[in-house]
Design a protein around this motif. Structure first.
Motif, PDB file in Angstrom:
ATOM      1  N   GLU A  73       7.426  -0.445   7.888  1.00  0.00           N
ATOM      2  CA  GLU A  73       6.949  -0.007   6.346  1.00  0.00           C
ATOM      3  C   GLU A  73       7.302  -0.971   5.600  1.00  0.00           C
ATOM      4  O   GLU A  73       7.261  -1.263   4.538  1.00  0.00           O
ATOM      5  CB  GLU A  73       7.573   1.178   6.002  1.00  0.00           C
ATOM      6  CG  GLU A  73       6.619   2.292   6.251  1.00  0.00           C
ATOM      7  CD  GLU A  73       7.038   3.021   7.711  1.00  0.00           C
ATOM      8  OE1 GLU A  73       8.293   3.078   7.942  1.00  0.00           O
ATOM      9  OE2 GLU A  73       5.956   3.118   8.531  1.00  0.00           O
ATOM     10  N   ARG A  83       8.873  -2.933   0.698  1.00  0.00           N
ATOM     11  CA  ARG A  83       7.896  -1.937   0.619  1.00  0.00           C
ATOM     12  C   ARG A  83       6.462  -2.548   0.020  1.00  0.00           C
ATOM     13  O   ARG A  83       6.480  -3.868  -0.201  1.00  0.00           O
ATOM     14  CB  ARG A  83       8.123  -0.713   0.506  1.00  0.00           C
ATOM     15  CG  ARG A  83       9.326  -0.309   1.337  1.00  0.00           C
ATOM     16  CD  ARG A  83      10.381   0.763   0.695  1.00  0.00           C
ATOM     17  NE  ARG A  83       9.586   1.960   0.137  1.00  0.00           N
ATOM     18  CZ  ARG A  83      10.575   2.784  -0.620  1.00  0.00           C
ATOM     19  NH1 ARG A  83      11.784   2.477  -0.754  1.00  0.00           N
ATOM     20  NH2 ARG A  83      10.001   3.765  -1.038  1.00  0.00           N
ATOM     21  N   ARG A  84       5.767  -1.478  -0.362  1.00  0.00           N
ATOM     22  CA  ARG A  84       4.608  -1.912  -1.065  1.00  0.00           C
ATOM     23  C   ARG A  84       4.261  -1.118  -2.213  1.00  0.00           C
ATOM     24  O   ARG A  84       4.033   0.156  -2.166  1.00  0.00           O
ATOM     25  CB  ARG A  84       3.390  -1.726  -0.034  1.00  0.00           C
ATOM     26  CG  ARG A  84       3.102  -2.694   1.056  1.00  0.00           C
ATOM     27  CD  ARG A  84       2.303  -2.359   1.992  1.00  0.00           C
ATOM     28  NE  ARG A  84       1.950  -3.154   3.028  1.00  0.00           N
ATOM     29  CZ  ARG A  84       1.669  -2.952   4.410  1.00  0.00           C
ATOM     30  NH1 ARG A  84       1.383  -1.621   4.446  1.00  0.00           N
ATOM     31  NH2 ARG A  84       1.910  -3.578   5.308  1.00  0.00           N
ATOM     32  N   PHE A  85       4.250  -1.679  -3.507  1.00  0.00           N
ATOM     33  CA  PHE A  85       3.675  -1.074  -4.566  1.00  0.00           C
ATOM     34  C   PHE A  85       2.805  -1.910  -5.272  1.00  0.00           C
ATOM     35  O   PHE A  85       2.978  -2.354  -6.291  1.00  0.00           O
ATOM     36  CB  PHE A  85       5.134  -0.988  -5.584  1.00  0.00           C
ATOM     37  CG  PHE A  85       6.318  -0.007  -4.810  1.00  0.00           C
ATOM     38  CD1 PHE A  85       6.079   1.207  -5.072  1.00  0.00           C
ATOM     39  CD2 PHE A  85       7.261  -0.710  -4.211  1.00  0.00           C
ATOM     40  CE1 PHE A  85       7.197   2.167  -4.436  1.00  0.00           C
ATOM     41  CE2 PHE A  85       8.311  -0.015  -3.603  1.00  0.00           C
ATOM     42  CZ  PHE A  85       8.363   1.384  -3.798  1.00  0.00           C
ATOM     43  N   VAL A  86       1.680  -1.499  -4.591  1.00  0.00           N
ATOM     44  CA  VAL A  86       0.269  -2.260  -5.132  1.00  0.00           C
ATOM     45  C   VAL A  86      -0.966  -1.201  -5.319  1.00  0.00           C
ATOM     46  O   VAL A  86      -0.740  -0.083  -4.776  1.00  0.00           O
ATOM     47  CB  VAL A  86       0.150  -3.490  -4.071  1.00  0.00           C
ATOM     48  CG1 VAL A  86       1.062  -4.495  -4.283  1.00  0.00           C
ATOM     49  CG2 VAL A  86      -0.137  -2.848  -2.897  1.00  0.00           C
ATOM     50  N   PRO A  87      -1.869  -1.706  -6.062  1.00  0.00           N
ATOM     51  CA  PRO A  87      -3.121  -0.961  -6.231  1.00  0.00           C
ATOM     52  C   PRO A  87      -3.501  -0.579  -4.826  1.00  0.00           C
ATOM     53  O   PRO A  87      -3.607  -1.634  -3.649  1.00  0.00           O
ATOM     54  CB  PRO A  87      -3.846  -1.578  -7.043  1.00  0.00           C
ATOM     55  CG  PRO A  87      -3.096  -2.743  -7.815  1.00  0.00           C
ATOM     56  CD  PRO A  87      -1.795  -2.898  -7.081  1.00  0.00           C
ATOM     57  N   GLU A  88      -4.139   0.416  -4.747  1.00  0.00           N
ATOM     58  CA  GLU A  88      -4.763   0.932  -3.193  1.00  0.00           C
ATOM     59  C   GLU A  88      -5.862  -0.181  -2.864  1.00  0.00           C
ATOM     60  O   GLU A  88      -5.882  -0.179  -1.697  1.00  0.00           O
ATOM     61  CB  GLU A  88      -5.508   2.599  -3.359  1.00  0.00           C
ATOM     62  CG  GLU A  88      -6.423   2.773  -2.476  1.00  0.00           C
ATOM     63  CD  GLU A  88      -5.720   2.992  -1.273  1.00  0.00           C
ATOM     64  OE1 GLU A  88      -4.340   3.348  -1.358  1.00  0.00           O
ATOM     65  OE2 GLU A  88      -6.142   2.747  -0.218  1.00  0.00           O
ATOM     66  N   MET A 146      -4.347  -2.299  -0.318  1.00  0.00           N
ATOM     67  CA  MET A 146      -3.321  -1.730   0.759  1.00  0.00           C
ATOM     68  C   MET A 146      -4.079  -2.170   2.182  1.00  0.00           C
ATOM     69  O   MET A 146      -3.458  -2.449   2.995  1.00  0.00           O
ATOM     70  CB  MET A 146      -3.264  -0.266   0.944  1.00  0.00           C
ATOM     71  CG  MET A 146      -2.402   0.206  -0.409  1.00  0.00           C
ATOM     72  SD  MET A 146      -0.664  -0.440  -0.139  1.00  0.00           S
ATOM     73  CE  MET A 146      -0.123   0.472   1.205  1.00  0.00           C
ATOM     74  N   HIS A 147      -5.304  -1.951   2.236  1.00  0.00           N
ATOM     75  CA  HIS A 147      -6.018  -2.279   3.591  1.00  0.00           C
ATOM     76  C   HIS A 147      -5.947  -3.775   3.893  1.00  0.00           C
ATOM     77  O   HIS A 147      -5.594  -3.955   5.132  1.00  0.00           O
ATOM     78  CB  HIS A 147      -7.710  -2.130   3.440  1.00  0.00           C
ATOM     79  CG  HIS A 147      -8.366  -2.183   4.818  1.00  0.00           C
ATOM     80  ND1 HIS A 147      -7.860  -1.471   5.907  1.00  0.00           N
ATOM     81  CD2 HIS A 147      -9.606  -2.976   5.156  1.00  0.00           C
ATOM     82  CE1 HIS A 147      -8.462  -1.981   6.687  1.00  0.00           C
ATOM     83  NE2 HIS A 147      -9.440  -2.830   6.335  1.00  0.00           N
ATOM     84  N   GLU A 165      -2.528  -4.271   5.332  1.00  0.00           N
ATOM     85  CA  GLU A 165      -2.315  -3.527   6.522  1.00  0.00           C
ATOM     86  C   GLU A 165      -2.962  -4.645   7.781  1.00  0.00           C
ATOM     87  O   GLU A 165      -2.322  -4.710   8.789  1.00  0.00           O
ATOM     88  CB  GLU A 165      -2.861  -2.143   6.574  1.00  0.00           C
ATOM     89  CG  GLU A 165      -1.881  -1.229   6.083  1.00  0.00           C
ATOM     90  CD  GLU A 165      -2.767   0.170   5.888  1.00  0.00           C
ATOM     91  OE1 GLU A 165      -3.700   0.423   6.439  1.00  0.00           O
ATOM     92  OE2 GLU A 165      -2.026   1.259   5.922  1.00  0.00           O
ATOM     93  N   ILE A 178      11.037  -2.618  -9.719  1.00  0.00           N
ATOM     94  CA  ILE A 178       9.869  -3.065  -8.923  1.00  0.00           C
ATOM     95  C   ILE A 178       8.892  -4.028  -9.906  1.00  0.00           C
ATOM     96  O   ILE A 178       9.089  -3.926 -10.938  1.00  0.00           O
ATOM     97  CB  ILE A 178       8.906  -1.954  -8.927  1.00  0.00           C
ATOM     98  CG1 ILE A 178       9.618  -0.953  -7.747  1.00  0.00           C
ATOM     99  CG2 ILE A 178       7.542  -2.264  -8.359  1.00  0.00           C
ATOM    100  CD1 ILE A 178       9.462   0.583  -7.966  1.00  0.00           C
ATOM    101  N   LEU A 179       8.714  -5.300  -9.199  1.00  0.00           N
ATOM    102  CA  LEU A 179       8.017  -6.131  -9.911  1.00  0.00           C
ATOM    103  C   LEU A 179       7.123  -6.964  -8.675  1.00  0.00           C
ATOM    104  O   LEU A 179       7.396  -6.953  -7.342  1.00  0.00           O
ATOM    105  CB  LEU A 179       8.940  -7.458 -10.355  1.00  0.00           C
ATOM    106  CG  LEU A 179       8.132  -8.470 -10.804  1.00  0.00           C
ATOM    107  CD1 LEU A 179       7.221  -8.069 -12.160  1.00  0.00           C
ATOM    108  CD2 LEU A 179       9.102  -9.512 -11.407  1.00  0.00           C
ATOM    109  N   TYR A 212       9.960  -3.917  -4.165  1.00  0.00           N
ATOM    110  CA  TYR A 212      11.370  -3.096  -4.816  1.00  0.00           C
ATOM    111  C   TYR A 212      12.417  -4.132  -4.555  1.00  0.00           C
ATOM    112  O   TYR A 212      12.888  -4.237  -3.333  1.00  0.00           O
ATOM    113  CB  TYR A 212      11.550  -1.510  -4.128  1.00  0.00           C
ATOM    114  CG  TYR A 212      12.687  -1.038  -4.567  1.00  0.00           C
ATOM    115  CD1 TYR A 212      13.212  -1.057  -5.790  1.00  0.00           C
ATOM    116  CD2 TYR A 212      13.510  -0.407  -3.509  1.00  0.00           C
ATOM    117  CE1 TYR A 212      14.622  -0.285  -5.879  1.00  0.00           C
ATOM    118  CE2 TYR A 212      14.716   0.300  -3.701  1.00  0.00           C
ATOM    119  CZ  TYR A 212      15.201   0.341  -4.929  1.00  0.00           C
ATOM    120  OH  TYR A 212      16.367   0.955  -5.239  1.00  0.00           O
TER     121      TYR A 212
END
Lengths: 411, 250
Positions: free
Chosen positions: A22, A30-35, A38-39, A42, A295-296, A300
């Protein structure tokens, strides 16, 4: 913060076996980005894992690093600096001798090959001082890929030489006029472009920051620095160094230098942040020294921000360290105590650049000068049989306008 | 469903604007929390955030403003806020304060489904909706996972890219809505790029709501420098919102 994040803070020894699937480095990353992204992230994770396991990809990368970049670059014994300090032996890992003059090209060559492998037709990148922009433009020119580099309007003004080089290499330099008009906003703008262009475009992020898998990919491509330095040190001195030192902005040259030494318990590791004008908020870029967990840009890690979570303004004499965040693996190394983080201010960095030029015949970048300044201080505290290896991340040609201005000289 | 940024041009105007929008027939109002690095937002909303931050709008003041108006407004208020802000404030504290201020739910655009499970549990404990987003780039199996945490409504992103006014919507939008309809009973609301009544008409029967942000926020641009036009601008925004609401309800 009882439900702070799904994880409890990580405790224990640092290991090189990170991140997990992850994208976790301990609790960080990890990943704190707009949906919308996400693809693509991945997909990039899967494609990168395949490339990493593919001997033909590695062979092509190694070949280019050899013939195009000029690797392996030497591990150089800085004899006069060592004598002047009268303590530990100081060695420089000469990333300044790479094509384009800095470590940045190690990553851009790797990610450009990844772009081609994924069948993407266009590259975007962000740049602060322009070194990553130049390295991306160079790699894209080499493979005939169209390239757009986002650069803050303020940085374009300060770094005319690099803007000229990028344009000569055929890249489009797109000025960023939002927010602080520097690196931070260039990253925002590149991410926005990517959200709309993700089908046919790869974003070559320049540091070990951003959402998973970027911190891992950039670290891996930069690890050639530490791998070479480690085996060169063994070959020339018969043992591992006692201490490894590099400067930390976003943290890519340092991550590449440190990572191959993480599991060598006998090797002390020190990262040097930009102390700027002093410890007051807004006067420095010492994210790990003075920042908070936060988060930036999709990750994180530690961040310089105000109590409401708004990203703080930062300052450093060197544009390449002038960033309010830092890679999540550095946060992990800090919290596990594996790497010690210190800071060196503007004045000492500038003095060190001039001193190293006169004493050793090498003009280091202002970023690198932070690491060397600390190394010189540290060498004096150590015994003559000790070995210190410093990552000489880049050459100082790009800084001559700024240094001339600051020292009241005419070019 | 209109969107405005809190504190642009100032919080007293935000309070008036919320009442105006509610009176114009909005079914739900989104309140953006200004953030220095909003990567999901286009130039219009970022500029609005920058204007608010230039006046040093604080989290505490935003909650106070919402507290002062939320009881007078029928339409539910939903906060649009970066996880950077929530995390820094303290996750428990943020959710409690948002609930106490009168927010019915939150949209956290940079907390994708994969990272949302802990936060979703916390939100549920406070009986607040955590609105999940689905993008045109989201594959169907990913959408299924995201919908597991969804409450309130599903925010369907109409275009690959940031917020902002656009003429064309993604060609796959209709397909996406059709597919989501089979996977959830929650209302589907479409946002990003929606600015005009004819786009709303086009989505009739396919979506249950639309979110209009940049087209409304843009009307606030000139107020930062000239506050004499506040009343007229509020009136204009009210009328525009009514046109949109009428198109949606027709």
């Amino acid at each position: 913060m009882s439900v702070a994040l799904p994880d409890t803070p990580f405790s224990g020894h640092a290991t090189s076996q990170v991140p997990d699937a992850e994208g976790r480095f301990g609790e960080f990353g990890r990943r704190f980005v707009p949906e919308t992204l996400m693809h693509a992230l991945e997909e990039l994770t899967v494609e990168y894992a395949k490339a990493k396991a593919d001997p033909s990809f590695q062979k092509q990368l190694d070949g280019l690093l050899h013939t195009f970049v000029g690797r392996p670059n030497p591990l150089y014994f800085a004899e006069r600096l060592t004598n002047a300090c009268g303590g530990a032996q100081i060695y420089f890992k000469r990333e300044d001798l790479n094509h384009t003059g800095a470590h940045k090209i190690n990553n851009t060559i790797g990610q450009t090959l990844l772009t081609l492998r994924m069948g993407k037709k266009r590259v975007i990148a962000e740049t602060g001082a322009g070194q990553h922009g130049v390295a991306t433009a160079t790699a894209c020119a080499r493979f005939g890929l169209p390239c757009v580099v986002y650069m803050g309007e303020e940085d374009i003004r300060r770094q005319k030489l690099n803007v000229f080089i990028m344009r000569t290499m055929g890249a489009e330099v797109r000025p960023v006029t939002s927010g602080s008009r520097t690196l931070r906003d260039a990253i925002n703008e590149a991410m926005r472009d990517w959200m709309a262009s993700v089908e046919d475009t790869h974003y070559i992020l320049g540091s070990v920051v951003g959402p998973h898998p970027f911190p891992m990919i950039v670290r891996d491509f930069q690890s050639v620095i530490g791998k070479e330095a480690r085996s060169q040190c063994l070959a020339t001195t018969g043992r591992l160094p006692d201490e490894v030192i590099a400067c930390v902005g976003g943290g890519s040259n340092s991550a590449g230098m440190f990572y191959p030494f993480v599991d060598d318990a006998s090797v002390e590791i020190t990262g040097v942040e930009a102390g700027g004008r002093g410890p007051k908020a807004g006067d420095h870029a010492s994210t790990l020294t003075f920042g908070n967990k936060g988060i930036l840009h999709g990750t994180y890690s530690y961040v310089l921000q105000d109590e409401d979570g708004q990203t703080a303004d930062v300052h450093s004499i060197s544009a390449g360290l002038d960033y309010p965040g830092v890679g999540p693996e550095h946060a992990y190394w800090k919290d596990t105590g594996r790497v010690r983080y210190v800071n060196i201010g503007d004045k000492r960095a500038l003095e060190t650049m001039q001193y190293v030029a006169r004493t050793e015949g090498i003009l280091p970048a202002l970023e690198t000068s932070h690491a060397i300044a600390y190394a010189l201080e540290r060498a004096k505290q150590r015994k003559p049989s000790d070995i210190i290896v410093v990552c000489l991340s880049g050459r100082g040609d790009k800084d001559v306008n700024e240094v001339a201005r600051l020292t009241g000289q005419e070019l | 469903m209109p969107f405005i940024a809190a504190g642009d041009p100032d919080l007293p105007t935000t309070a008036k604007l919320l009442k105006e929008l509610a009176a114009s027939g909005a079914d739900l109002i989104e309140v953006g929390f200004p953030y220095s690095d909003p990567i999901a937002d286009g130039p219009v909303i970022q500029a609005s955030y920058t204007r608010a931050l230039a006046k040093h709008v604080k989290l505490k003041e935003i909650f106070a403003t919402i507290t002062s108006v939320s009881r007078e407004i029928q339409a539910p208020l939903v906060g649009m806020v970066s996880y950077a802000i929530i995390f820094r404030h303290g996750i428990d504290a943020f959710v409690q304060e948002a609930k106490a201020a009168g927010f019915a739910g939150l949209i956290v655009p940079d907390l994708p489904g994969d990272e949302a499970s802990g936060f979703a549990t916390l939100m549920a404990r406070h009986q607040m909706d955590l609105i999940q987003l689905v993008a045109p780039t989201t594959p169907p199996d990913r959408a299924a996972k995201i919908l597991k945490h969804a409450t309130g409504f599903v925010y369907c992103i109409a275009v690959a890219g940031t917020t902002g006014v656009r003429k064309e919507l993604a060609p796959q939008l209709a397909e996406m809505l059709k597919s989501l309809r089979t996977q959830t009973t929650l209302p589907l609301a479409v946002g990003f790029g929606i600015s005009a009544p004819d786009q709303i008409n086009h989505l009739k029967g396919k979506a249950d709501g639309v979110i209009v942000g940049s087209a409304i926020v843009k009307l606030l641009e000139n107020l930062a420098s000239d506050s004499s036009k506040t009343d007229a601008t509020l009136h204009d925004i009210g009328s525009f919102s009514k046109t949109l609401a009428d198109a949606a309800h027709h």
